[in-house]
Design an enzyme around this catalytic site. Sequence first.
Site, PDB file in Angstrom:
ATOM      1  CB  VAL A 199      -7.474   4.203  -2.752  1.00  0.00           C
ATOM      2  CG1 VAL A 199      -8.947   3.838  -2.633  1.00  0.00           C
ATOM      3  CG2 VAL A 199      -7.047   4.232  -4.224  1.00  0.00           C
ATOM      4  CB  SER A 249      -3.812  -1.963   0.253  1.00  0.00           C
ATOM      5  OG  SER A 249      -4.049  -0.564   0.221  1.00  0.00           O
ATOM      6  CB  ALA A 250      -5.018   0.995   4.812  1.00  0.00           C
ATOM      7  CG  ASP A 251      -6.070   1.585  -1.020  1.00  0.00           C
ATOM      8  OD1 ASP A 251      -5.766   2.491  -0.216  1.00  0.00           O
ATOM      9  OD2 ASP A 251      -5.555   1.468  -2.151  1.00  0.00           O
ATOM     10  CD  GLU A 272      -4.633   7.421  -6.206  1.00  0.00           C
ATOM     11  OE1 GLU A 272      -3.673   7.723  -5.472  1.00  0.00           O
ATOM     12  OE2 GLU A 272      -4.793   6.298  -6.710  1.00  0.00           O
ATOM     13  CG  ASP A 314       2.027  -5.200   1.853  1.00  0.00           C
ATOM     14  OD1 ASP A 314       1.028  -4.481   2.018  1.00  0.00           O
ATOM     15  OD2 ASP A 314       3.073  -4.806   1.319  1.00  0.00           O
ATOM     16  CE  LYS A 324      -0.450  -1.396 -11.968  1.00  0.00           C
ATOM     17  NZ  LYS A 324      -0.265  -0.219 -11.122  1.00  0.00           N
ATOM     18  CE  LYS A 341       1.578   4.320  -0.532  1.00  0.00           C
ATOM     19  NZ  LYS A 341       2.165   3.038  -1.014  1.00  0.00           N
TER      20      LYS A 341
END
Length: 304
Positions: free
Chosen positions: A105, A137-139, A24, A135, A156, A85
């Site tokens: 990602v 992530s779309a990951d 990435e 919130d 993390k 981004k």
Amino acid sequence: MIRPQMTPEMEAALAEGRPVVALESTIISHGMPWPRNAEVALQVEDAIRQEGAVPATVAVIDGRPCAGLDEDQIARLGQGGDVVKAASRDLGACIVRGATAGTTVSATMRIAALAGIGTFATGGIGGVHCGDGMDVSADLTELSATDVLVVCAGVKSILDIPRTIEVLETLRVPVAVHGADEFPAFYTRRSGIVAGERFDDPADIAAVRAANAALGLGTGMLVANPIPMADALDAEQIGATIDAALAEAEARGMAGKDVTPFLLGRLNDVTEGRALAANIALVLNNARLAARIAVAEAAARSEA
Ligand code: PSU
Ligand code: MN
């Protein structure tokens, strides 16, 4: 379907069925400071070559989705400026605007899938953020929908690790942990959470992926690879730093796609580079494992 722009090295590797590993680029554009980011990106590519695979760093350059970049393109991402981004949902707008973007990602998985690359190494994935907000992530969503294997060092603790693991389960994303029983916590080897199936041999991880594909699962797969012992940070120290960074993000009202880059930047600043050094070590470690998985997969393909 769009065919990403590829380097001649990449085109040849894919045509010959050689092992390829995608990388990435948000980690370059929004995750590490210049010029260390570009140096690390090239080191990571070298680590993959040393394991016998071909690296393909993914990004959008002037509106073109690319799988495989040259040094100038990597430097451009590292210097930032007009580099945005991009998650997978942002790719269409980037193409239309002719934008240059570091791919997260999710976006990297999308472009890798279009290029025919099945294995991808990163540092950490996005997940469910801490706090009461929504919130996520779309990951995680992309992992549920796109058949690419992602090697990371876990999640993390800027994120809510238990909730992230729950969402992966809900989205039926297979999780493997390499060489450990506990799901790792990025800067540290342990999160206190046992999740995913332990595998010690990269060939077994490749075989699980093949079995999932044969089942028609249609998802990606997450491989969590703990940071090497020698590079791991002290859990209490980094925990306190992360708590302070989270409080600052909240006080500043950070939202949306700015949250993760802000937190990463704070950690790198406040720890005077210790977080950055650990991040670099674990990315290299993940790149090597991803390459071994890709090599095992290519060997299994050529036997079949
Ligand atoms: N987590 C890290 N380092 C990173 C990222 C996440 O430890 O560099 C980056 C990755 O590119 C990831 C993205 O896909 O942040 C997730 O952003 P968001 O939280 O906005 O979905
Ligand atoms: Mn988010």
